[in-house]
Each structure stands twice: as C-alpha cells, then as structure tokens.
Design a protein around this motif. Structure first.
Motif, PDB file in Angstrom:
ATOM      1  N   GLU A   9      28.116   1.384 -48.586  1.00 15.38           N
ATOM      2  CA  GLU A   9      29.327   1.875 -49.252  1.00 15.38           C
ATOM      3  C   GLU A   9      29.256   3.393 -49.336  1.00 15.38           C
ATOM      4  O   GLU A   9      28.280   3.943 -49.831  1.00 15.38           O
ATOM      5  CB  GLU A   9      29.428   1.262 -50.645  1.00 15.38           C
ATOM      6  N   ASP A  10      30.300   4.076 -48.839  1.00 15.88           N
ATOM      7  CA  ASP A  10      30.242   5.546 -48.803  1.00 15.88           C
ATOM      8  C   ASP A  10      30.597   6.193 -50.132  1.00 15.88           C
ATOM      9  O   ASP A  10      30.152   7.303 -50.421  1.00 15.88           O
ATOM     10  CB  ASP A  10      31.144   6.092 -47.695  1.00 15.88           C
ATOM     11  N   GLU A  11      31.384   5.520 -50.973  1.00 15.37           N
ATOM     12  CA  GLU A  11      31.765   6.107 -52.251  1.00 15.37           C
ATOM     13  C   GLU A  11      30.643   5.894 -53.268  1.00 15.37           C
ATOM     14  O   GLU A  11      30.223   4.758 -53.523  1.00 15.37           O
ATOM     15  CB  GLU A  11      33.062   5.486 -52.761  1.00 15.37           C
ATOM     16  N   MET A  57      34.258  -1.301 -44.866  1.00 17.17           N
ATOM     17  CA  MET A  57      34.805  -1.088 -43.524  1.00 17.17           C
ATOM     18  C   MET A  57      35.078   0.379 -43.230  1.00 17.17           C
ATOM     19  O   MET A  57      35.086   0.797 -42.076  1.00 17.17           O
ATOM     20  CB  MET A  57      36.089  -1.908 -43.341  1.00 17.17           C
ATOM     21  N   HIS A  58      35.324   1.180 -44.252  1.00  9.72           N
ATOM     22  CA  HIS A  58      35.661   2.585 -44.054  1.00  9.72           C
ATOM     23  C   HIS A  58      34.440   3.449 -44.363  1.00  9.72           C
ATOM     24  O   HIS A  58      34.153   3.744 -45.523  1.00  9.72           O
ATOM     25  CB  HIS A  58      36.846   2.976 -44.937  1.00  9.72           C
ATOM     26  N   LEU A  65      33.229  -2.450 -38.625  1.00 12.30           N
ATOM     27  CA  LEU A  65      33.125  -3.391 -37.513  1.00 12.30           C
ATOM     28  C   LEU A  65      32.290  -2.821 -36.376  1.00 12.30           C
ATOM     29  O   LEU A  65      31.578  -3.551 -35.681  1.00 12.30           O
ATOM     30  CB  LEU A  65      34.523  -3.772 -37.010  1.00 12.30           C
ATOM     31  N   GLY A  66      32.373  -1.499 -36.186  1.00 11.83           N
ATOM     32  CA  GLY A  66      31.539  -0.857 -35.181  1.00 11.83           C
ATOM     33  C   GLY A  66      30.066  -0.969 -35.538  1.00 11.83           C
ATOM     34  O   GLY A  66      29.213  -1.221 -34.677  1.00 11.83           O
ATOM     35  N   LEU A  67      29.759  -0.785 -36.815  1.00  7.70           N
ATOM     36  CA  LEU A  67      28.384  -0.944 -37.275  1.00  7.70           C
ATOM     37  C   LEU A  67      27.919  -2.375 -37.061  1.00  7.70           C
ATOM     38  O   LEU A  67      26.790  -2.619 -36.616  1.00  7.70           O
ATOM     39  CB  LEU A  67      28.279  -0.576 -38.757  1.00  7.70           C
ATOM     40  N   LEU A  68      28.779  -3.326 -37.369  1.00  2.00           N
ATOM     41  CA  LEU A  68      28.419  -4.738 -37.199  1.00  2.00           C
ATOM     42  C   LEU A  68      28.107  -5.044 -35.734  1.00  2.00           C
ATOM     43  O   LEU A  68      27.136  -5.763 -35.431  1.00  2.00           O
ATOM     44  CB  LEU A  68      29.560  -5.625 -37.703  1.00  2.00           C
ATOM     45  N   GLN A  69      28.893  -4.494 -34.818  1.00  2.24           N
ATOM     46  CA  GLN A  69      28.635  -4.688 -33.391  1.00  2.24           C
ATOM     47  C   GLN A  69      27.272  -4.123 -32.998  1.00  2.24           C
ATOM     48  O   GLN A  69      26.519  -4.745 -32.237  1.00  2.24           O
ATOM     49  CB  GLN A  69      29.740  -4.032 -32.570  1.00  2.24           C
ATOM     50  N   ALA A  82      32.052  -8.647 -46.126  1.00  3.61           N
ATOM     51  CA  ALA A  82      32.879  -7.439 -46.135  1.00  3.61           C
ATOM     52  C   ALA A  82      33.346  -7.177 -47.561  1.00  3.61           C
ATOM     53  O   ALA A  82      33.902  -8.070 -48.205  1.00  3.61           O
ATOM     54  CB  ALA A  82      34.075  -7.601 -45.205  1.00  3.61           C
ATOM     55  N   VAL A  83      33.086  -5.983 -48.060  1.00  2.00           N
ATOM     56  CA  VAL A  83      33.538  -5.565 -49.393  1.00  2.00           C
ATOM     57  C   VAL A  83      34.382  -4.325 -49.168  1.00  2.00           C
ATOM     58  O   VAL A  83      33.864  -3.219 -49.028  1.00  2.00           O
ATOM     59  CB  VAL A  83      32.353  -5.262 -50.330  1.00  2.00           C
TER      60      VAL A  83
END
Length: 226
Positions: A9-11, A57-58, A65-69, A82-83
């Motif tokens: 989580e970025d925040e 996701m942000h 999704l890119g990270l998940l890939q 996903a949160v």
C-alpha cells in the motif's frame, strides 16, 4: 499455523491501518509493509514464506496487476487479496483472471476486513487439512469458504443471530431492495434496530446499498440481498 501477510500500500496512513487490522486477526501476522511494487518484489524475493499479499492496485511505480504478473513469472505462488479503490470492471475481471482470491473495495470497515480474512483463513484451513487427491465436494467446500456469506461472521455486541436471520429472510424473499423502515415493519422491530442489522449485512458484503428515489424529501437507502 500463522498466516504471514505482506501489506502492499503506497499511502502511509492506509498502510499502517491495514497492518494494524492484520495484527488484530488471530492466526495472522504482518510479514512486512511495502510502499511500492519494487519494494514488494524485493520483500517477496527475500522472504518466500509470505502466504498472503494485501495488494493495492494503484502503486507509485506501476499497477498492482503488473506486480502480480511479475510475481507469478518469478514463481511466487502466494495468494493475493486486492485491497483497492479500483472499481473498473475490467480491472476486477483481470484480477480474478490472475488468481486474486478476494477483492476488498476501499473504503471499508473493520468488520468487512475481518470477514474477508476469516473466509481466507477457513479456505487455508481446509486446504491444509486435505491430503492427496480431493473429491468434488471438498474442492467446492474450499472455494466456497472464500465467498461465504457474512451472516456467519461474529456479530457485534447487542445483535442476536435470530434477529439477523429474520432480517436475512425478509431481504431474500423481497423482489427488490427494501428500506430500513420496511424491514422494521416486517420483523416487528424499530427502524433503528433494523438499520443496524442491515448495515452489518452491508459491511460484511451480503447486502448491497443503493439510493431509492420517490416522493418528496431525501432519497431512502434500499438494501438488496446479493
């Protein structure tokens, strides 16, 4: 067995809150907090025993999704919840296609978060208990645990299982959404009481809230069984 969780989580405030929520859950432990996709990937490379990732996701350096890939390509088989505030149906579809086991929309309450992790814990428990080949009903039970209705979650203080069952029965029988007043009349309780149960069901994901317009004054909130 304790489930080790990586919070991505970025925040800063949200990251601390999610980590605190995890620590409140019996059987779960925070393995770490990552504020970016790169940091998450480094953490999982160094700590392959992480079993669950709470993934926003942000992220500042890419989409979740890119990270998940990248995780899957690197051989990381950890489960992902996903949160996120991402409500776009294409994002939801892609997340499911890439193996996201739960999807938790922000903002959410502690009961909703707790219910999601309890469902995941039930899934893990059944998975761990199974040995060798499994039958169809066992697979169904495992996957069903991930999407169990919130009526089985522990109730807040002052709420009774019997009243919750009554509210649930009224909603399930209704052809369309009902207001708190309508539910109260159906179960013979006050509007305040009915609304409390309805909000609990909404918080745990069993009921959908939507505005209902008609007549004069402010619109009512209609509650519809999912």
């Amino acid at each position: 067995m304790t489930i080790r969780v990586l919070v991505v989580e970025d925040e800063e405030v949200a990251a601390r809150a999610h980590a605190a929520y995890v620590e409140r859950m019996e059987g779960f432990a925070v393995a770490g907090v990552a504020r970016s996709a790169a940091e998450a990937l480094r953490h999982l490379t160094a700590d392959p025993d992480v079993q669950l990732v709470l993934l926003d996701m942000h992220l500042p350096d890419g989409h979740g999704l890119g990270l998940l890939q990248r995780l899957r390509a690197a051989g990381h088989l950890c489960d992902v919840i996903a949160v996120t505030s991402a409500r776009d149906v294409d994002v939801v579809r892609a997340a499911v296609a890439q193996g996201v086991v739960q999807y938790l929309l922000k903002p959410f309450t502690w009961p909703t978060f707790r219910a999601k992790l309890e469902q995941y814990a039930a899934y893990r428990a059944q998975l761990t208990a199974s040995v060798g080949d499994v039958a169809q009903d066992e697979v169904d039970s495992m996957l069903g645990a991930l999407h169990a209705r919130g009526t089985n979650a522990p109730l807040p203080k002052g709420m009774s299982p019997e009243s919750l069952r009554q509210v649930t029965a009224v909603l399930r029988a209704a052809e369309s959404g009902l207001s708190a007043t309508e539910v109260a009349e159906a179960i013979g309780a006050s509007r305040v009481t009915a609304r409390r149960y309805l909000e609990h069901l909404a918080d745990t994901g069993s009921v959908e809230r939507s505005p209902r317009y008609g007549g004069s004054g402010r619109p009512e909130v209609a509650y519809t069984w999912r």
